[in-house]
Design a protein around this motif. Structure first.
Motif, PDB file in Angstrom:
ATOM      1  N   ILE A 157      18.366  -2.065 -45.994  1.00 15.85           N
ATOM      2  CA  ILE A 157      17.982  -3.476 -46.079  1.00 15.85           C
ATOM      3  C   ILE A 157      17.278  -3.856 -44.781  1.00 15.85           C
ATOM      4  O   ILE A 157      17.360  -3.137 -43.784  1.00 15.85           O
ATOM      5  N   GLN A 188      18.424  -9.437 -43.025  1.00 10.29           N
ATOM      6  CA  GLN A 188      19.286  -9.663 -44.192  1.00 10.29           C
ATOM      7  C   GLN A 188      20.726  -9.229 -43.935  1.00 10.29           C
ATOM      8  O   GLN A 188      21.605  -9.505 -44.748  1.00 10.29           O
ATOM      9  N   ARG A 221      12.224  -8.131 -39.434  1.00 10.81           N
ATOM     10  CA  ARG A 221      11.790  -7.705 -40.754  1.00 10.81           C
ATOM     11  C   ARG A 221      11.041  -6.374 -40.731  1.00 10.81           C
ATOM     12  O   ARG A 221      10.767  -5.786 -41.773  1.00 10.81           O
TER      13      ARG A 221
END
Length: 88
Positions: free
Chosen positions: A10, A14, A80
């Motif tokens: 992930i 997150q 990210r």
């Protein structure tokens, strides 16, 4: 260049606060050279254990991340680019 990652990974942004995970991959191409150098300086690399400590109040930015024994603040956009896997 397309980043390859494990399906069970992930994005770092997150990961729940207080959860520890190992860095599976970092999409260095998604970051500017100065951003890459900063993350490398802080010890971000495949296999390193990270743990989100808290998220900022505005759009969850910045994130406080524990890397080893150091706590660093990074932008959500940089997080990210980092994929992590939870311990099995």
């Amino acid at each position: 260049m397309t980043a390859h990652f494990k399906p069970e990974s992930i994005l770092l942004d997150q990961l729940e606060v207080g959860s520890r995970a190992s860095i599976a991959s970092i999409d260095w191409d998604a970051l500017e050279a100065s951003e890459s150098a900063r993350l490398k300086h802080f010890g971000f690399d495949e296999g390193v254990v990270v743990e989100p400590l808290h998220f900022g109040p505005f759009g969850r930015d910045p994130l406080a991340i524990r890397v080893g024994r150091m706590t660093v603040a990074i932008r959500r956009s940089h997080a990210r680019a980092v994929r992590v896997t939870l311990p099995q």
